[in-house]
Scaffold this motif. Structure first.
Motif, PDB file in Angstrom:
ATOM      1  N   ALA A 148     -26.259  71.038  -1.772  1.00 34.35           N
ATOM      2  CA  ALA A 148     -26.828  71.571  -0.587  1.00 34.35           C
ATOM      3  C   ALA A 148     -26.094  73.111  -0.568  1.00 34.35           C
ATOM      4  CB  ALA A 148     -26.283  71.143   0.666  1.00 34.35           C
ATOM      5  N   PHE A 149     -24.674  73.457  -0.868  1.00 35.18           N
ATOM      6  CA  PHE A 149     -24.146  74.747  -0.871  1.00 35.18           C
ATOM      7  C   PHE A 149     -24.217  75.425  -2.243  1.00 35.18           C
ATOM      8  CE2 PHE A 149     -21.682  72.381   2.518  1.00 35.18           C
ATOM      9  CZ  PHE A 149     -21.952  73.088   3.421  1.00 35.18           C
ATOM     10  N   ARG A 150     -25.236  75.143  -3.267  1.00 37.01           N
ATOM     11  CA  ARG A 150     -24.992  75.654  -4.347  1.00 37.01           C
ATOM     12  C   ARG A 150     -25.460  77.124  -4.563  1.00 37.01           C
ATOM     13  NH1 ARG A 150     -29.888  73.494  -3.922  1.00 37.01           N
ATOM     14  NH2 ARG A 150     -31.860  74.450  -4.460  1.00 37.01           N
ATOM     15  N   ARG A 151     -26.437  77.572  -3.593  1.00 38.37           N
ATOM     16  CA  ARG A 151     -26.711  78.912  -3.551  1.00 38.37           C
ATOM     17  C   ARG A 151     -25.725  79.859  -2.566  1.00 38.37           C
ATOM     18  NH1 ARG A 151     -32.979  80.152  -3.303  1.00 38.37           N
ATOM     19  NH2 ARG A 151     -32.813  78.723  -1.737  1.00 38.37           N
ATOM     20  N   LEU A 152     -25.369  79.106  -1.490  1.00 41.15           N
ATOM     21  CA  LEU A 152     -24.874  79.745  -0.231  1.00 41.15           C
ATOM     22  C   LEU A 152     -23.500  80.193  -0.688  1.00 41.15           C
ATOM     23  CD1 LEU A 152     -24.840  80.868   2.714  1.00 41.15           C
ATOM     24  CD2 LEU A 152     -24.191  78.407   3.129  1.00 41.15           C
ATOM     25  N   ALA A 171     -19.386  74.881  -4.170  1.00 38.00           N
ATOM     26  CA  ALA A 171     -20.214  73.616  -4.562  1.00 38.00           C
ATOM     27  C   ALA A 171     -19.826  73.364  -5.912  1.00 38.00           C
ATOM     28  CB  ALA A 171     -21.858  74.372  -4.817  1.00 38.00           C
ATOM     29  N   LEU A 172     -19.345  74.278  -6.854  1.00 37.91           N
ATOM     30  CA  LEU A 172     -18.632  73.915  -7.981  1.00 37.91           C
ATOM     31  C   LEU A 172     -17.429  72.903  -7.859  1.00 37.91           C
ATOM     32  CD1 LEU A 172     -18.699  74.097 -10.799  1.00 37.91           C
ATOM     33  CD2 LEU A 172     -17.227  76.076 -10.785  1.00 37.91           C
ATOM     34  N   LEU A 205     -24.121  73.557 -11.621  1.00 43.06           N
ATOM     35  CA  LEU A 205     -23.611  74.410 -12.707  1.00 43.06           C
ATOM     36  C   LEU A 205     -24.821  75.596 -13.013  1.00 43.06           C
ATOM     37  CD1 LEU A 205     -22.159  71.988 -15.411  1.00 43.06           C
ATOM     38  CD2 LEU A 205     -20.902  73.675 -14.333  1.00 43.06           C
ATOM     39  N   TYR A 206     -25.932  74.944 -12.882  1.00 42.81           N
ATOM     40  CA  TYR A 206     -27.067  75.983 -12.945  1.00 42.81           C
ATOM     41  C   TYR A 206     -26.857  77.165 -11.827  1.00 42.81           C
ATOM     42  CZ  TYR A 206     -31.711  77.850 -12.501  1.00 42.81           C
ATOM     43  OH  TYR A 206     -33.180  78.375 -12.310  1.00 42.81           O
TER      44      TYR A 206
END
Length: 395
Positions: free
Chosen positions: A46-50, A55-56, A84-85
């Motif tokens: 959910a937090f990967r872009r924000l 997120a990592l 990772l992406y």
């Protein structure tokens, strides 16, 4: 922190929810659903872009919880690939390379954990040959895990490169668009200034002649009516010519410059005769053979002489001769205009007086033609104008 729109946030939360639901579907039959790593992994998605860095950390925290619980591979481990992406695609410089380093370290830890949990010790206790086989298996498994994690990171890096390329192309296109608009505005402003200069030259010259003739006719009407009639004829002709030129200038506002006639070298003599008819005692001294200067340069020379002679008519000493010298060199025409003055032409305007446009316009015409112009009093009661207008190719 990246700035995301509400729609993007909603999409990210929806993807995280769908990810959690898929993980539940794929692991419910095994009876090994562990709620904590599932929720943590879904939060990382959910937090990967924000917040890519957060997120990592969340994704690897979920992996550590899974290892601590002694669980084997599960569907929610794919959340690490998604994070990772995103780390490579959206993270900063430090976060991006931390993502690659964590992928390498994570692959090693996962390989060691799997071997320790499933077969390493049993193979070690059985025979050296089986231990060697298990080592080969460990290398193969580690290579596969590393390839999966690094491939996810590389995919994000490629997406980042493509996005930056698109943004660069958009910025370049916007810059080209802005440059085209700026160039268009400059061209329009130059054309407006040119038409304004021509309008000033035509109107000022014509009105000066009309005023001079009208004054002469008014004084001659009582004693020499024939001179008054001649002056009125001159006024009529000058006004008619001025009207025609003004109409041509207004037509240029609707058409291009080449569609309307412009004064050339052959019109110089008509200009001189017009000023003489207005009462100016003009003495022309010309040397050298006249040559074509090019359309814009001939217009500049004509307008400079027209403005200079008009100023001599308006500001010069009455019944005093005006000397105009034209020297035709091989590559330019040199203009010198000398007249006695009764007021300070070219002097700074007094407070409350509006500065004229004639002298600045002449300077600008000469500079645009690639030449020069000087116009100053000589200290002996005379005003001297000198200009050099080159041929079109020399500008």
């Amino acid at each position: 922190m990246r700035e995301l729109t509400r729609r993007q946030l909603t999409v990210d939360v929806g993807i995280a929810g769908a990810f959690a639901l898929v993980c539940v579907v794929f692991t419910i039959n095994d009876g090994k659903i562990l709620l904590v790593p599932l929720v943590v992994a879904s939060a990382g998605v959910a937090f990967r872009r924000l917040l890519p860095a957060l997120a990592l950390g969340i994704a690897w925290a979920a992996a550590l919880i899974q290892i601590s619980a002694g669980l084997g591979p599960s569907a929610y481990d794919l959340g690490i690939c998604v994070v990772l992406y995103a780390t490579a695609a959206y993270g900063g410089e430090v976060v991006r390379w931390l993502g690659l380093a964590s992928a390498i370290v994570g692959a090693i830890i996962a390989t060691v954990f799997l071997q320790l949990r499933f077969s390493w010790f049993s193979a070690f206790l059985s025979s050296p040959g089986e231990l060697l086989d298990q080592l080969r298996n460990a290398v193969a498994v580690g290579t596969g895990i590393l390839a999966l994690l690094v491939l996810s990171w590389v995919s994000g890096q490629l997406a980042r490169t493509m996005r930056i390329g698109r943004e660069t192309s958009r910025r370049e296109e916007a810059a080209r668009h802005d440059a085209d608009i700026a160039e268009y505005r400059v061209v329009v402003e130059q054309e407006r200034n040119r038409i304004a200069r021509d309008m000033h030259d035509v109107v000022a010259h014509s009105l000066a002649v009309v005023i001079a003739q009208a004054d002469g006719a008014r004084f001659a009407a009582q004693t020499r009516p024939e001179l008054a009639v001649t002056a009125l004829g001159t006024i009529s002709g000058v006004a008619r010519d001025a009207l025609g030129e003004v109409r041509m200038l207004l037509a240029e506002l609707r058409h291009d410059e080449g569609s309307t006639p412009q004064p050339t070298v052959v019109d110089f003599d008509a200009l001189f005769e017009q000023l003489r008819g207005a009462g100016l005692e003009l003495r022309v001294h010309e040397s050298g053979a006249r040559m074509p200067l090019g359309a814009s340069h001939e217009i500049a020379a004509y307008r400079i002489m027209q403005e200079g002679l008009t100023n001599a008519l308006r500001h010069g000493a009455p019944v005093r001769p005006v000397d105009l010298t034209l020297f035709w060199a091989d590559d330019a025409v040199h203009i010198e205009l000398v007249n006695e003055v009764v007021d300070a032409v070219g002097a700074p305007p007094t407070p409350g007086q509006t500065p004229g446009h004639g002298l600045p316009g002449m300077h600008e015409r000469a500079q645009l033609a690639g030449g020069f112009l000087t116009a100053t009093p000589d200290g002996a009661g005379r005003f001297v104008l000198r200009a050099r207008i080159p041929q079109g190719g020399a500008a």
